[in-house]
Design an enzyme around this catalytic site. Structure first.
Site, short mmCIF file in Angstrom:
data_model
loop_
_atom_site.label_atom_id
_atom_site.label_comp_id
_atom_site.label_asym_id
_atom_site.label_seq_id
_atom_site.Cartn_x
_atom_site.Cartn_y
_atom_site.Cartn_z
N HIS A 1 40.82 19.58 55.32
CA HIS A 1 39.63 18.75 55.09
C HIS A 1 39.79 18.07 53.74
O HIS A 1 40.19 18.70 52.76
CB HIS A 1 38.38 19.64 55.10
CG HIS A 1 37.19 18.98 54.47
ND1 HIS A 1 36.77 17.72 54.84
CD2 HIS A 1 36.36 19.38 53.46
CE1 HIS A 1 35.71 17.40 54.10
NE2 HIS A 1 35.45 18.38 53.27
N ASN B 1 35.79 11.74 50.43
CA ASN B 1 35.47 12.87 51.29
C ASN B 1 34.49 12.39 52.37
O ASN B 1 33.34 12.09 52.07
CB ASN B 1 34.85 13.97 50.42
CG ASN B 1 34.39 15.18 51.19
OD1 ASN B 1 34.24 15.15 52.40
ND2 ASN B 1 34.12 16.26 50.47
N CYS C 1 31.26 19.93 56.46
CA CYS C 1 32.70 19.63 56.33
C CYS C 1 33.56 20.30 57.40
O CYS C 1 34.62 19.81 57.74
CB CYS C 1 33.20 20.04 54.95
SG CYS C 1 32.30 19.18 53.65
O1 UT7 Z 1 33.45 18.66 51.06
C1 UT7 Z 1 32.29 19.31 50.68
C2 UT7 Z 1 32.62 20.44 49.82
N1 UT7 Z 1 32.63 20.01 48.45
C3 UT7 Z 1 33.69 20.28 47.72
O2 UT7 Z 1 34.66 20.80 48.21
C4 UT7 Z 1 33.60 19.95 46.25
C5 UT7 Z 1 34.32 21.00 45.44
N2 UT7 Z 1 34.17 20.76 44.01
C6 UT7 Z 1 34.78 19.72 43.40
O3 UT7 Z 1 35.48 18.95 44.03
C7 UT7 Z 1 34.60 19.57 41.91
O4 UT7 Z 1 33.85 20.66 41.42
C8 UT7 Z 1 33.93 18.24 41.48
C9 UT7 Z 1 34.89 17.08 41.68
C10 UT7 Z 1 32.67 17.98 42.26
C11 UT7 Z 1 33.54 18.27 39.99
O5 UT7 Z 1 34.71 18.53 39.23
P1 UT7 Z 1 34.72 19.70 38.14
O6 UT7 Z 1 36.03 19.64 37.49
O7 UT7 Z 1 34.34 20.98 38.81
O8 UT7 Z 1 33.61 19.21 37.12
P2 UT7 Z 1 32.23 19.93 36.69
O9 UT7 Z 1 31.21 19.80 37.76
O10 UT7 Z 1 32.54 21.29 36.15
O11 UT7 Z 1 31.80 19.00 35.49
C12 UT7 Z 1 32.60 18.87 34.30
C13 UT7 Z 1 31.99 17.81 33.41
C14 UT7 Z 1 30.50 17.99 33.19
O12 UT7 Z 1 30.22 17.57 31.86
P3 UT7 Z 1 30.06 18.64 30.67
O13 UT7 Z 1 28.93 19.53 31.09
O14 UT7 Z 1 31.37 19.36 30.61
O15 UT7 Z 1 29.77 17.79 29.50
C15 UT7 Z 1 29.86 17.02 34.12
O16 UT7 Z 1 28.60 16.55 33.70
O17 UT7 Z 1 32.13 16.53 34.03
C16 UT7 Z 1 30.86 15.89 34.10
N3 UT7 Z 1 30.85 15.07 35.31
C17 UT7 Z 1 31.26 13.80 35.32
N4 UT7 Z 1 31.76 13.01 34.37
C18 UT7 Z 1 32.11 11.77 34.73
C19 UT7 Z 1 30.46 15.44 36.56
N5 UT7 Z 1 30.63 14.40 37.39
C20 UT7 Z 1 31.12 13.38 36.66
C21 UT7 Z 1 31.51 12.07 36.96
N6 UT7 Z 1 32.01 11.30 35.97
N7 UT7 Z 1 31.42 11.57 38.21
#
Ligand code: UT7
Length: 349
Positions: A276, A306, A114
């Site tokens: 970014h 992204n 990134c």
């Molecule tokens: O550019 C490269 C660098 N990368 C980044 O900067 C990414 C930084 N991180 C993020 O943007 C966020 O962490 C994400 C968008 C990737 C994820 O969002 P989050 O609010 O941190 O969600 P999480 O990973 O903590 O997941 C929360 C819940 C989980 O379910 P449970 O365990 O609470 O039941 C996941 O399984 O959301 C679930 N989940 C989804 N649900 C529906 C994860 N992905 C999805 C999805 N759709 N696509």
């Protein structure tokens, strides 16, 4: 010392729009979840066989080169940033050199994910400052759609990425005060595995014990990428999203502050911050931390997702095309991602 300026800029995104509803055909997700957590409404996906990371880079480069008022034959060095190269080796730089019929110039590939474009810009800036080159092409391009896990297992990663390319031509400038004022590069390898694609690779479980492939199962000579690895989906990226998020919202504002301090400037002096485009929530945190007004920050993740190394040049180009960046403006670039690596740049346009 002579500064470098962005003499031409261009971007290219594929025609194919892939909406959050399209994502739902492949995995258990929802438009609401994706928009609420990331701000993304849709992204572009490259034509599966008709477009590659390099061909998209070429399209962006054609525009940047034309806008710089030169031809591909005038380019004297290429720096190409990507994490999704056409081949594992050689890199996209030489493929672009061939596709654009350039001279037998140097071509360097940057693998900083990134922050790749800001790193690439910094490398090019040093070559201009020393007087070694006069027309450097800096490209950031990605074809993520070819290598993501579109099953529910990969949903936390696959919904955020999109394809596209951005490019700039760097040239020396004699204009007082104009150009790249400074660049700031950082890394912290402590969390390298938090956002990584392990295979193909030579790690042999040296760093990550679990859940990486069982090498006993692999055929001799096939350990770079074995059938077992593919069966266990180890050819896809891994990410601990919340851990990346937490670090990004600290390091991105930090590198902006560092760049401003190095030039005796403050956040009030910034005309445009191009963060970014990792996640709209991250960009909003950065804006809030730096107390920037809405008109001081440009985001376009909503429509492109992204695009990793391409996100900064695509957003920079779009902001410029919309007249939001004018001559004399102070533009700040900031990026954070896998490695972790992060970087910032201050440019007097
Ligand atoms: O550019 C490269 C660098 N990368 C980044 O900067 C990414 C930084 N991180 C993020 O943007 C966020 O962490 C994400 C968008 C990737 C994820 O969002 P989050 O609010 O941190 O969600 P999480 O990973 O903590 O997941 C929360 C819940 C989980 O379910 P449970 O365990 O609470 O039941 C996941 O399984 O959301 C679930 N989940 C989804 N649900 C529906 C994860 N992905 C999805 C999805 N759709 N696509």
């Amino acid at each position: 010392m002579q500064r470098s300026k962005i003499a031409g800029i261009g971007y290219y995104v594929p025609k194919n729009v892939f909406t959050n509803s399209d994502m739902m055909k492949y995995m258990d997700t929802s438009d609401e979840w994706i928009q609420e957590r990331t701000g993304i409404k849709e992204r572009r996906f490259a034509d599966r066989t008709g477009e590659t990371t390099t061909t998209m880079g070429v399209e962006a480069s054609k525009i940047a080169i034309e806008r710089a008022g030169i031809t591909p034959q005038d380019i004297d060095f290429i720096v190409f940033a990507t994490l999704s190269p056409d081949y594992y080796f050689p890199g996209c730089g030489v493929l672009l050199q061939r596709a654009m019929n350039m001279k037998e110039i140097g071509a360097l590939d940057v693998r900083n994910q990134c922050s790749g474009f800001v790193y690439a810009l910094s490398v090019a800036d040093q070559f201009i400052k020393t007087g070694m080159y006069k027309n450097i092409l800096v490209v950031g391009a990605e074809k993520h759609s070819f290598g993501l896990d579109f099953s529910t297992r990969g949903r936390n990663i696959s919904v955020i990425f999109g394809d596209g390319a951005g490019a700039v031509v760097l040239q020396p400038t004699d204009k007082e005060g104009q150009g790249i004022l400074s660049t700031h590069l950082h890394s912290d390898g402590e969390s390298a595995e938090i956002l990584a694609m392990y295979n193909p690779g030579t790690h042999a479980n040296h760093w990550v014990k679990d859940p990486v492939a069982k090498f006993d199962d692999a055929e001799m000579g096939a350990m770079f990428m074995s059938n077992a690895m593919v069966d266990e989906a180890q050819n896809f990226p891994n990410m601990d999203g919340p851990a990346v998020f937490k670090k990004a919202i600290v390091k991105m504002p930090e590198v902006v502050e560092e760049a401003l301090a190095a030039n005796n400037l403050t956040t009030a002096d910034i005309n445009m911050l191009i963060p970014h485009q990792a996640n709209l929530r991250i960009a909003q945190f950065v804006q809030q931390k730096l107390q920037l007004k809405d008109e001081q920050v440009y985001n376009n993740i909503q429509k492109f997702g992204n695009t990793t190394a391409a996100s900064v040049p695509i957003a920079l180009c779009e902001a410029w095309e919309q007249g939001k960046i004018k001559e004399g403006d102070l533009v700040c670039l900031a990026a954070f991602g896998s490695g972790f690596t992060w970087a910032g740049a201050l440019i007097r346009w």
